[in-house]
Write a protein that holds these residues in place. Structure first.
Motif, PDB file in Angstrom:
ATOM      1  N   VAL A 109      34.967  50.427  44.839  1.00 60.04           N
ATOM      2  CA  VAL A 109      34.271  49.140  44.746  1.00 60.04           C
ATOM      3  C   VAL A 109      33.905  48.845  43.307  1.00 60.04           C
ATOM      4  CG1 VAL A 109      32.179  47.908  45.414  1.00 60.04           C
ATOM      5  CG2 VAL A 109      33.424  49.265  47.109  1.00 60.04           C
TER       6      VAL A 109
ATOM      7  N   ALA B 172      36.937  47.768  41.573  1.00 61.20           N
ATOM      8  CA  ALA B 172      37.365  46.419  41.964  1.00 61.20           C
ATOM      9  C   ALA B 172      36.541  45.353  41.259  1.00 61.20           C
ATOM     10  CB  ALA B 172      37.253  46.265  43.476  1.00 61.20           C
TER      11      ALA B 172
ATOM     12  N   ILE C  77      36.912  41.486  42.810  1.00 58.40           N
ATOM     13  CA  ILE C  77      35.781  40.837  43.472  1.00 58.40           C
ATOM     14  C   ILE C  77      34.866  40.330  42.365  1.00 58.40           C
ATOM     15  CG2 ILE C  77      33.798  41.136  44.992  1.00 58.40           C
ATOM     16  CD1 ILE C  77      35.264  43.409  46.360  1.00 58.40           C
TER      17      ILE C  77
ATOM     18  N   MET D  46      31.625  45.845  50.873  1.00 59.61           N
ATOM     19  CA  MET D  46      32.753  46.114  49.979  1.00 59.61           C
ATOM     20  C   MET D  46      33.298  47.522  50.225  1.00 59.61           C
ATOM     21  SD  MET D  46      31.459  44.606  46.337  1.00 59.61           S
ATOM     22  CE  MET D  46      30.615  43.039  46.163  1.00 59.61           C
TER      23      MET D  46
ATOM     24  N   TYR E 284      37.207  48.396  51.779  1.00 59.13           N
ATOM     25  CA  TYR E 284      38.237  49.233  51.160  1.00 59.13           C
ATOM     26  C   TYR E 284      38.518  50.479  51.996  1.00 59.13           C
ATOM     27  CZ  TYR E 284      38.417  46.417  46.945  1.00 59.13           C
ATOM     28  OH  TYR E 284      38.620  45.375  46.066  1.00 59.13           O
TER      29      TYR E 284
ATOM     30  N   ARG F 271      39.894  44.422  49.806  1.00 60.47           N
ATOM     31  CA  ARG F 271      38.582  43.815  49.598  1.00 60.47           C
ATOM     32  C   ARG F 271      38.229  42.948  50.805  1.00 60.47           C
ATOM     33  NH1 ARG F 271      40.627  39.542  44.932  1.00 60.47           N
ATOM     34  NH2 ARG F 271      41.831  38.190  46.337  1.00 60.47           N
TER      35      ARG F 271
END
Length: 894
Positions: free
Chosen positions: A378, A381, A387, A503, A507, A513
């Motif tokens: 996360v 990402a 995100i 989140m 994943y 996402r």
């Protein structure tokens, strides 16, 4: 469905209910299956069934509805999925509170009876929440409604637990947890609210065990925990205690011998620099004890209700709660002369968000999720902007929390919630962890199984919401077509409770996402500056406000003028301003309808304008194009306040106050039939398209007004979103119209300054600032004279003398003059009254500008408008002062 003829007054209640029913009848908000590209999907953060919706929910819902309606009108396959959260512990607290008022203790009810009470609560509040959601006009797809305790959610939740357990990411162990002694359950760190509170810091002497005089002084705010001490610790570099290390002291009141140890975690500046070590009730003490394995194994000194218990606690203290035990301990320590001093001490106290009880740090056997492995993808990402968080300023806060993340305690000692899918074997003692309830132990085959007594933290089912609501773990069409979702809109306060965990779950369980953008809304505050919440009961009932003012007025007041991303108070004045705007819009459309002949077909495009077209038509189409482009840019950036600010300014000022007033002559046929047709087509096109732009924000009134105009299609809710390219950009018209508007403003101000009677039309003159200005003013002289109410209006040559006795003002457009009226009795008194009125307005405007909160939260357009207003008021006061000077008949040019 056609609207009846528009009444004179705007009354929202009947029309809002009518259009809500019509939208549902026509399934206007049902997402298509299969969807066409592009797709816009998102889930409604499921409101807790603990109570009804607050204004904070309506704020978040309005932001979401703006996005849903906007993308639906853009032709995108739009899914907005609603649902409800069972809110385990929180709901049980509310049911417990209601039963207590009836003289019934929830804990004394049989399990089935208690569950029936919860179900009754759920059904009552679910009906009200759905009623509120409909009344606010939220365009959710009710056919896909979900509940976090429906059978599919139960299975999804159990599978998530089993999967993580088998992957080694869920474990059961004894760890320090936050214990709520009033509710008798563990709660997470995020459910603890820390506040600064006054306490007494007691310095207690621990005597040397060998009988030597003296001892070590230990400071504590919790003398009632003294019975759980296993050591006294000092810092290794503290020279004061170099000779004390390795010796033993006597724990006061319990008379046990404990050693003096060294540990770097001790703060030598706190108290006398020595720390009592109570491993079962302080996380730092626990860590110190773990570094000293030779210390005695501590026993529990508190029961589930935080009453003293256990073999280390003297009989006189057993059964006392913490406060009573503290008072008795202090009395006894004073009698034994072991309290060296007492002093006031302010420190942070953790209280349960649900019960307000002081949280007890407690070693307890619970179920935990290992969060670090889940957090890593996360963080990556968000760093890669796979995100995005809006506003971006919260991204750094997100990283700080994620990088220091602790394991998540997911077990709760309550009855309402998802049962932990574990059965403990009485034969071999090992757990069997399965999605379906097991019939025998998977280790030894015994059928003597005992279900785990705990339930899962509410957030354990909620973190699956973006995909479980779409059918996961089943391979449903919705999951395949609408997941990953596009955006999540939610309150900032649950960014870590919920958003970050979603989140992680996305994943882990789906490999992708759960959404690409997170939009965090601010908090609505009450007059005391507190967050409006169900828990505090300080939020007005949204249904009451909707009945009084209408849903559209409430929606508009929640997102304008205070930005949706900022914390701010909700004020009745915002509702008043919203209602005034809607009334202005209503009257604008009524005016437009009056100029549309029966049988006029829908306007598919603006009229083709040529060289002979009216300046006002060229100007309003160009202004409309800019408005569309600015609204599109604002909504693409998830800034609904900026978008509605643009529309508010365009409708109120450009369209209603300027264009309509200027075009009345042409619309009335006084410039001939071609001019009338062109202005009529321009007006209808701009007003109809403007209703489309406003629809996501104020859907009911715009639907009603749209149906009163020539239109194509069954609903405005499903009409096409306007394109800026429909209207031509005309920068020349915008520059020329600004000259006209400036001339009108100057002449009107001069009339007001000179006290010209409203019905009077005094002569006026303008000396244009240049030949191009002169050309525009000459072409538009009739419009200027009509709207400024002057007659005649003459243009002066550059070298012409100033009109004698006329009041004047200089501006970029040129020099403007208005003939002064003859002196009248009471002129000085009138000027004095006008000055007093203007001074009051100036004082209020300056106070508003000096408020840092206004400048921080208000859109730039509003701040700029207030600044301009303050300058204008100050200038008007200055001119009045010039007039009122003894012997001063001529004002200074401005």
């Amino acid at each position: 469905m056609s609207s009846p003829s528009l009444p004179t007054r705007f009354e929202p209640s009947a029309l809002e209910a009518r259009w809500q029913a019509e939208w549902e009848r026509l399934a206007a908000f049902r997402a298509p299956t299969p969807p066409h590209a592009p797709i816009f999907s998102f889930v409604l953060p499921p409101p807790n069934v603990t109570g009804v919706l607050t204004l904070g929910h309506v704020l978040g819902g309005t932001v979401q509805d703006v996005l849903a309606r906007h993308h639906r009108m853009r032709g995108e396959a739009t899914l907005w999925l609603p649902g409800l959260d069972h809110a385990g512990l929180a709901t049980q607290v509310e049911v417990r509170r209601r039963l207590a008022k009836q003289g019934v203790r929830l804990e004394e009810l049989p399990r089935e009876a208690a569950l029936a009470e919860v179900e009754r609560w759920k059904e009552e509040h679910e009906r009200r929440i759905r009623e509120q959601t409909r009344a606010a006009g939220f365009s959710v797809d009710w056919t896909r409604y979900r509940y976090t305790m429906d059978p599919a959610s139960v299975r999804a939740t159990r599978l998530a637990f089993v999967t993580l357990y088998r992957d080694g990411l869920i474990y059961r162990g004894e760890r320090m947890v936050n214990w709520d002694p009033r509710l008798r359950t563990a709660i997470s760190d995020l459910e603890v609210q820390h506040t600064e509170e006054e306490a007494t810091l007691y310095t207690v002497r621990y005597a040397w065990a060998d009988g030597t005089l003296g001892g070590i002084e230990v400071a504590t705010v919790r003398p009632e925990t003294i019975f759980g001490d296993v050591a006294v610790a000092v810092h290794p570099d503290d020279a004061r205690y170099r000779d004390a290390v390795g010796r033993y002291v006597i724990v006061p009141l319990s008379h046990r011998r404990v050693p003096v140890v060294v540990d770097p975690a001790v703060d030598p500046t706190f108290g006398a620099g020595a720390l009592k070590i109570t491993p079962r009730h302080d996380p730092v003490d626990r860590e110190i004890a773990e570094r000293h394995p030779d210390l005695a194994t501590p026993v529990e000194i508190f029961d589930d209700s935080a009453r003293l218990t256990g073999e280390w606690v003297p009989a006189a203290y057993r059964g006392l709660d913490r406060d009573a035990a503290r008072r008795r301990a202090v009395e006894e320590l004073e009698r034994e002369r072991l309290i060296v001093r007492q002093e006031s001490y302010r420190h942070a106290v953790g209280r349960s968000e649900r019960s307000n009880a002081v949280v007890e740090p407690r070693l307890s056997t619970q179920w935990f999720v290992r969060m670090a492995p889940l957090a890593a993808p996360v963080v990556a990402a968000v760093r890669a902007e796979e995100i995005r968080i809006h506003p971006d300023r919260w991204t750094l806060t997100f990283f700080r929390w994620m990088e220091g993340i602790q394991d998540w305690c997911i077990s709760r000692q309550v009855f309402w919630g998802h049962r932990i899918p574990v059965a403990h074997c009485r034969a071999c003692g090992k757990p069997t962890v399965t999605v379906d309830a097991p019939t025998k132990c998977e280790h030894c085959g015994s059928t003597d199984l005992e279900p785990d007594p705990d339930v899962l933290d509410t957030w354990f089912s909620s973190w699956l919401w973006p995909f479980s609501a779409l059918g996961w773990p089943e391979k449903t069409a919705d999951l395949a077509q609408y997941y990953p979702t596009t955006v999540l809109v939610t309150a900032r306060e649950i960014m870590f409770f919920w958003v970050a965990r979603m989140m992680m779950a996305g994943y882990r369980f789906t490999g992708s996402r759960p959404f690409s953008d997170v939009v965090l809304t601010g908090l609505l505050l009450d007059p005391q500056g507190r967050k409006m919440s169900k828990h505090l009961g300080n939020s007005p009932e949204p249904l009451d406000l909707i009945r009084e003012r209408g849903a559209d007025a409430l929606r508009l007041a929640l997102i304008f003028p205070n930005p949706t991303t900022e914390d701010g108070p909700f004020r009745p004045t915002s509702l008043e301003g919203a209602r005034n705007f809607l009334t202005k819009l209503w009257n604008l459309v009524r005016f437009s309808v009056a100029h549309v002949p029966p049988g006029t077909p829908p306007i598919a495009a603006p009229p083709a304008l040529g060289g002979g077209s009216a300046l006002e038509n060229r100007w309003i189409l160009s202004r409309f194009r800019h408005a569309v482009e600015e609204v599109d840019a604002a909504l693409a950036a998830f800034e609904p306040t900026r978008a509605v600010s643009v529309l508010h300014n365009f409708v109120w000022h450009d369209l209603a106050d300027r264009y309509v007033e200027i075009s009345k002559e042409a619309l009335g046929g006084r410039r001939g039939d071609p001019a009338q047709r062109e202005s009529r087509a321009t007006l209808v096109f701009v007003v109809e398209r403007t209703l489309r732009l406003l629809h996501p924000f104020v859907p009911h009134v715009t639907e009603e007004l749209w149906h009163a105009l020539p239109h194509a299609g069954e609903l405005l809710a499903t009409a096409a979103w306007p394109a800026g390219s429909e209207a031509p950009a005309d920068p020349v018209a915008e520059v020329e119209m600004e000259l006209v508007l400036e001339a009108i403003r100057l002449l009107r101000n001069l009339r007001a300054d000179e006290g010209v009677a409203p019905a009077a039309t005094p002569p006026a003159w303008i000396r244009p600032a240049g030949p191009e200005v002169a050309r525009v003013l000459e072409e538009q002289a009739g419009t200027i004279a009509r709207l400024a109410r002057v007659e005649p209006l003459a243009l002066l040559a550059a070298d012409a003398p100033a009109p004698s006795g006329a009041a004047s003002r200089i501006a970029p457009v040129g020099e403007c003059y208005v003939e002064r009226p003859a002196a009248a009795t009471g002129r000085s008194e009138a000027l004095a009254r006008e000055r007093e009125k203007l001074s009051g307005l100036l004082e209020k405007t300056r106070a508003r500008l000096s408020d840092p909160g206004f400048r921080a939260r208000a859109p730039p357009e509003l701040v700029r408008e207030a600044e301009e207003k303050a300058l204008d008021l100050a200038e008007r006061i200055r001119r009045i002062d010039e007039h009122m000077k003894p012997g001063g008949s001529e004002p200074a040019n401005a």
